[in-house]
Write an enzyme that holds these catalytic residues in place. Structure first.
Site, PDB file in Angstrom:
ATOM      1  CD  GLU A 197       7.675   2.226   7.163  1.00 14.05           C
ATOM      2  OE1 GLU A 197       6.841   1.892   6.295  1.00 14.05           O
ATOM      3  OE2 GLU A 197       8.141   1.448   8.000  1.00 14.05           O
ATOM      4  CG  ASN A 198      10.967   4.839   1.454  1.00 16.52           C
ATOM      5  OD1 ASN A 198      11.396   3.744   1.741  1.00 16.52           O
ATOM      6  ND2 ASN A 198      10.120   5.043   0.452  1.00 16.52           N
ATOM      7  CG  HIS A 245       0.181   2.768   8.567  1.00 13.52           C
ATOM      8  ND1 HIS A 245      -0.308   1.735   9.332  1.00 13.52           N
ATOM      9  CD2 HIS A 245       1.395   2.361   8.135  1.00 13.52           C
ATOM     10  CE1 HIS A 245       0.569   0.755   9.356  1.00 13.52           C
ATOM     11  NE2 HIS A 245       1.629   1.110   8.637  1.00 13.52           N
ATOM     12  CD  GLU A 246       3.016   4.008   5.126  1.00 15.80           C
ATOM     13  OE1 GLU A 246       4.193   3.886   5.472  1.00 15.80           O
ATOM     14  OE2 GLU A 246       2.216   3.045   5.063  1.00 15.80           O
ATOM     15  CG  HIS A 255       5.587   3.498   9.721  1.00 15.18           C
ATOM     16  ND1 HIS A 255       5.887   2.586  10.703  1.00 15.18           N
ATOM     17  CD2 HIS A 255       4.791   2.850   8.837  1.00 15.18           C
ATOM     18  CE1 HIS A 255       5.269   1.436  10.415  1.00 15.18           C
ATOM     19  NE2 HIS A 255       4.594   1.575   9.298  1.00 15.18           N
ATOM     20  CD  GLU A 297       4.464  -1.940   9.458  1.00 12.54           C
ATOM     21  OE1 GLU A 297       3.472  -1.203   9.489  1.00 12.54           O
ATOM     22  OE2 GLU A 297       5.439  -1.733   8.718  1.00 12.54           O
ATOM     23  N   GLY A 354       0.814  -1.208   0.000  1.00 11.61           N
ATOM     24  CA  GLY A 354       0.000   0.000   0.000  1.00 11.61           C
ATOM     25  C   GLY A 354       0.851   1.264   0.000  1.00 11.61           C
ATOM     26  CB  ALA A 355       2.095   3.524   1.672  1.00 10.72           C
TER      27      ALA A 355
HETATM   28 ZN   LIG Z   1       3.436   0.265   8.184  1.00  8.19          ZN
END
Ligand SMILES: [Zn+2]
Length: 982
Positions: A359-360, A392-393, A396, A415, A356-357
């Site tokens: 988080e860099n 969410h990201e 992170h 997570e 989905g994505a």
């Molecule tokens: Zn995540």
């Protein structure tokens, strides 16, 4: 907010900048810098070879083959036939990377890249080799300079490079032993093709409005793929600073974690972008992209520049993401009381993306449908999804990036937290999305899996790259989030928040493990609290019981160990005898009933410390108790008509009421359901159907419980009941049990007629009104409800006549397309529109609609297009196969396809990756006959024989067995109940 966090970050950064490779200021304690405290140093060395090894190596250095002859099994053989000096999957810890200088030059025409790097390392113990990760890279040259060499500009000494692909490692052999406590600089030149899949440094393509196909290059490293882009110490504990330079053509831009400092023009018109040195971080968070995207930008309250990037034609879909990310960034900076430490944050929509994505740090990448919002085609649930993924990201950036788990076994610390923070942040930033009412579904989703014997503990062993990939599952994400929610409910919001702030501040730029979290949550006095001599658990709202518990740090750790180190979910059995409540806990197992012979063995040694809550007919207050033993008794202060446990479904446990308990609750729901809280009604429906699977409640009781739903005013509860009934329908329909299918269809359409009839075909109302509309109309049309089909057909025809220009309400778009897809003309038209559409949200809806066709040749065509990867992108193949397998006409087709094309599928997705797991489970786990079970078993056996093994195989087999048993046991009850009720 003050700027203390920001200042600290700036200092750390200033330290790491400097000019030469050794400009890094020597820190007082490099081990703390590395994340290992001095007292842990000894422990960490256990992973290094016994010191004897290093001595032996020196002794045998002229002839390592002698050593090999002594014990050939101890050493792997490198690709050139020589002995590879390291035999473990984890890297030795004698060498610590401090700083990487990376220069990358991708060529988007020839689809490859050349690169060079200089890694500054610190030697902790004398050694003659440096082992690091490298996968599918061609190493052209490697050399080494000592600190002195660098000072006197002496050229590096060339190193022998050995490669051991099975462990994705290379070893650099140094001619002279490296000395402890000194720094060295390792230079490596290398090249590779841009990867074909979705990992490492890979290519992605998109089509412009004009029909031109363009290529971009993008990275995706988590968990173990940074090594595909540059040789590195690719474990989360090896945090370092990164200085990145990227060469590109002038028609492209380059993005990386940090802002660009300058651009240099090279000979031949090439440009070289230099990026600021990063803060200290793990390799899996490094990112860079070369593309021609455009962006929108804004500035957060703290001054951080936030930009949303997408391919030029999708620019108009980026604005919602900008609004949401600015809001959420402000929120998190305030909630965590720590500034986001980088000067900028980019969010980029990537046309080809496996998950989905990602988080860099500073350069978050998304699947287009997780970031872009198109007001014309994105529904309310699409909006909720985009907002959740951004939340969410961004979470992170603190949980995961700033503080990272020591090893992948604790990926839940990343997570679980990021998933839980979706709830915390959306409640405040987007209350209108009413996500709070949807959170229980996050837990219900994982309970299905966690109540199988094949589940695993949240903290689980993970060694190989495949095992590490498999850790990214519902247990880490959902269960992690659910036990955090339970803990917050138990500790109080304030204590929980203080605890996590403490944890994040204490472990910033370092790594942590479970115990560090529990310790912070139970000793969360911030510096300011202890300095003032105040006791930090001063929240007067907590009961004295809770307070007493909290003071004993060891108990919180012990309590949480029962949730993280032990798999499964507890069942609390409640029996009311007068004013006394007898509680008993056991392990909840769906598909295994108490009468089954294995039940006893499966219960052994399972015990949780359960923070139970309950309310009764005589008091609205929430009562609390910690159930630590197998059995316990509670005394009620007053006589009561009913008792309901797990208030607001905040606890991660299922409740069974023995004796008259369920009957009392069913009566209560029928007489006045509003006496129970909405989330309690939702929880009751969930638990009742779960208990049916475990043989603790009969199906007719669970069905009786849903008989009040006509009057249900809370939409989440209504939708939950509807979901279970639809699940039953799909199961009997799939198995072609025609009498029950017909009667159930009739029941659903009759019983829910008032709900169906009141739905309008517009985008209006609250989030839940809109969710209800989508779900109810989708079901009604699926059941061939004439008025629904008629309205959908009418809208579809109008849409076709307008050449796709008519705006259909977004929440019913899927229904309209699905009805339209049932004619050949409609289906073909939809496929044309699919190719042309620039909205991922719309494409998803069209693809779903196409997959509902009753014609196998059409379904087969979709699969072929998905395999080809042009019209239907490979990234969407898993979801496509999943959807086709849910279609009774497509289930066999999808399953046969997977069996026959397994090796082709493995060329597209890595074993253990999310798409491959979705493909396997999506095409099999709904099976419910013995023949099907046998077929799946045989298939898995053949895969194992080829060396492909996944943990999910066992989960699927157990799920199918459970389905078989369920149907055998409950089908007669369902048949009878329908006859009596309708
Ligand atoms: Zn995540």
């Amino acid at each position: 907010m003050d700027s203390s966090g920001r200042r600290e970050a700036d200092e750390a950064e200033a330290k790491s900048k400097g000019s030469g490779p050794f400009a890094l200021a020597k820190e007082n304690n490099v081990y703390a810098n590395f994340g290992i405290l001095p007292e842990q140093k000894v422990k960490a060395e256990i992973r290094s070879p016994p010191f004897k090894f290093a001595t032996t190596w020196i002794e045998f250095t002229s002839s390592p083959i002698d050593q090999f002859n002594k014990d050939p099994r101890a050493f792997p053989i490198a690709t050139n036939g020589e002995i590879f000096p390291w035999h473990e999957l984890r890297l030795p810890t004698v060498i610590i990377p401090l700083h990487y200088d990376l220069l990358i030059h991708p060529n988007l025409t020839s689809l490859d890249f050349v690169a060079s790097e200089k890694i500054e390392v610190l030697v902790r113990d004398a050694t003659q080799f440096i082992v690091l990760h490298s996968k599918d890279l061609e190493i052209l040259n490697a050399s080494l300079q000592s600190e002195e060499d660098v000072r006197y500009r002496k050229p590096g000494e060339s190193l022998t490079v050995l490669s051991y692909p099975a462990h994705q490692q290379i070893a650099l052999l140094v001619p002279e032993k490296l000395r402890a406590d000194l720094r060295y600089s390792v230079a490596i030149d290398f090249q590779a093709k841009l990867a074909d899949g979705f990992e490492g440094f890979y290519k992605s393509t998109y089509r412009t409005l004009g029909g031109e196909t363009r290529t971009i290059a993008v990275t995706d490293f988590e968990p173990t793929e940074a090594r595909m882009a540059f040789p590195c110490f690719d474990e989360p504990l090896f945090k370092a600073n990164f200085s990145i330079k990227i060469r590109r053509e002038s028609r492209h831009i380059a993005l990386s974690n940090m802002p660009k400092v300058k651009t240099i023009e090279l000979e031949g018109g090439l440009l070289e972008d230099h990026f600021e040195t990063t803060v200290k971080m793990s390799t899996y968070l490094v990112a860079y992209i070369v593309c021609d995207f455009t962006s929108v930008s804004g500035t957060a309250s703290s001054g951080v520049k936030v930009s949303i990037y997408a391919s030029p034609d999708k620019w108009s879909q980026t604005h919602y993401a900008l609004e949401a990310s600015l809001k959420l960034l402000d929120y998190y900076e305030n909630y965590f009381d720590i500034h986001y430490p980088l000067p900028k944050l980019d969010l980029v929509a990537i046309p080809d993306f496996a998950s989905g994505a990602m988080e860099n740090w500073g350069l978050v990448t998304y699947r287009e449908t997780s970031l872009l919002f198109d007001p014309k085609t994105s529904s309310i649930s699409d909006k909720l999804w985009v907002t959740k993924v951004i939340a969410h990201e961004l979470a992170h950036q603190w949980f995961g990036n700033l503080v990272t788990m020591e090893w992948w076994n604790d990926i839940w610390l990343n997570e679980g937290f990021a998933t839980y923070m979706e709830l915390i942040s959306l409640n405040i930033t987007y209350p209108e999305l009413q996500f709070d009412d949807d959170f229980s579904n996050t837990c219900f989703e994982v309970i299905k899996r966690d109540s199988l014997n094949s589940s695993h503990p949240i903290s689980n062993q993970a060694k190989t790259a495949i095992q590490i990939k498999e850790m990214f599952d519902a247990v880490s994400y959902n269960k992690g989030a659910c036990i955090l929610n339970m803990l917050k409910d138990f500790l109080s919001e304030d204590t929980f928040r203080k605890g996590i702030i403490h944890y994040l501040k204490k472990f910033s730029y370092r790594n942590a493990k479970n115990d560090d979290l529990w310790h912070s949550l139970s000793n969360n006095c911030l510096e300011s609290d202890s300095a003032s001599g105040g006791f930090c658990y001063s929240d007067s709202k907590k009961t004295s019981n809770t307070l007493a518990f909290l003071r004993k740090n060891v108990e919180l750790k012990e309590m949480m160990a029962t949730w993280t180190l032990q798999k499964g979910i507890p069942l609390v059995v409640v029996k009311r005898e007068g004013r006394s409540l007898r509680l008993q806990q056991e392990r909840f197992l769906s598909g295994v009933s108490k009468e089954d012979p294995e039940w006893g063995t499966l219960q052994e040694r399972y015990l949780w410390h359960i923070p139970v809550t309950y309310s009764t007919s005589s008091s609205h207050a929430i009562h609390r108790h910690i159930l630590k033993l197998k059995t316990d008794t509670l005394d009620l202060s007053e006589k009561t008509d009913w008792v309901k446990f797990n208030v607001d479904s905040n606890g991660y446990y299922i409740v069974h009421y023995e004796g008259q308990g369920w009957d009392e609750l069913i009566t209560l729901l029928n007489q006045n359901h509003t006496l129970l809280r909405p989330k309690d009604r939702l929880g009751l429906i969930h638990d009742a159907f779960q208990l049916v699977s475990a043989g603790r409640l009969t199906l007719d009781k669970a069905l009786d419980l849903t008989r009040y739903l006509q009057r249900e005013t809370s939409i989440p509860a209504l939708l939950k009941g509807l979901e279970y009934l639809e699940l039953l329908y799909r199961m009997v329909e799939r198995r072609n049990i025609s009498d029950v299918t017909e009667n159930l269809k009739h029941y659903l359409l009759q019983y829910f007629k008032p709900v169906i009839d009141t739905q309008s075909w517009v985008d209006k109302g609250s989030v839940w009104d809109r969710m209800l509309r989508s779900t109810v109309l989708k079901l009604a049309c699926y059941l061939n409800h004439a008025p629904c089909i008629q309205k959908a057909t009418e809208l579809f025809s109008q849409w076709m006549e307008s050449s796709g220009k008519l705006n259909i309400p977004t929440d019913v778009l899927k229904v309209v397309y699905s009805v339209g897809a049932q004619t050949t003309a409609g289906w073909n038209y939809l496929l044309e529109q699919y190719e042309l559409s620039l909205s991922g949200a719309e494409k998803n809806k069209i693809l779903y609609a196409l997959s509902t066709s009753k014609h196998q040749e059409k379904l087969m065509k979709l699969i072929e297009l998905g395999m080809e990867g042009k019209v239907i992108k490979t990234q969407d193949l898993a979801a496509l196969l999943f959807a086709i397998a849910r279609n009774p006409e497509g289930q066999q087709l999808a399953w046969n396809f997977v069996k026959e094309n397994w090796t082709h599928l493995l060329k597209k997705f890595d074993l253990g990756s999310f798409p491959i797991r979705m493909i396997v489970s999506g095409t099999t786990s709904h099976f419910s006959s013995k023949d099907e079970l046998q077929e799946v078993e045989l298939f898995f056996e053949s895969l194992k024989a080829q060396g492909s093994h996944l943990d999910i195989f066992q989960i699927i087999l157990e799920t199918i067995s459970k389905n078989i048993k369920w149907l055998e046991k409950n089908l007669p009850t369902l048949r009878k109940w329908l006859l009596i009720t309708t």
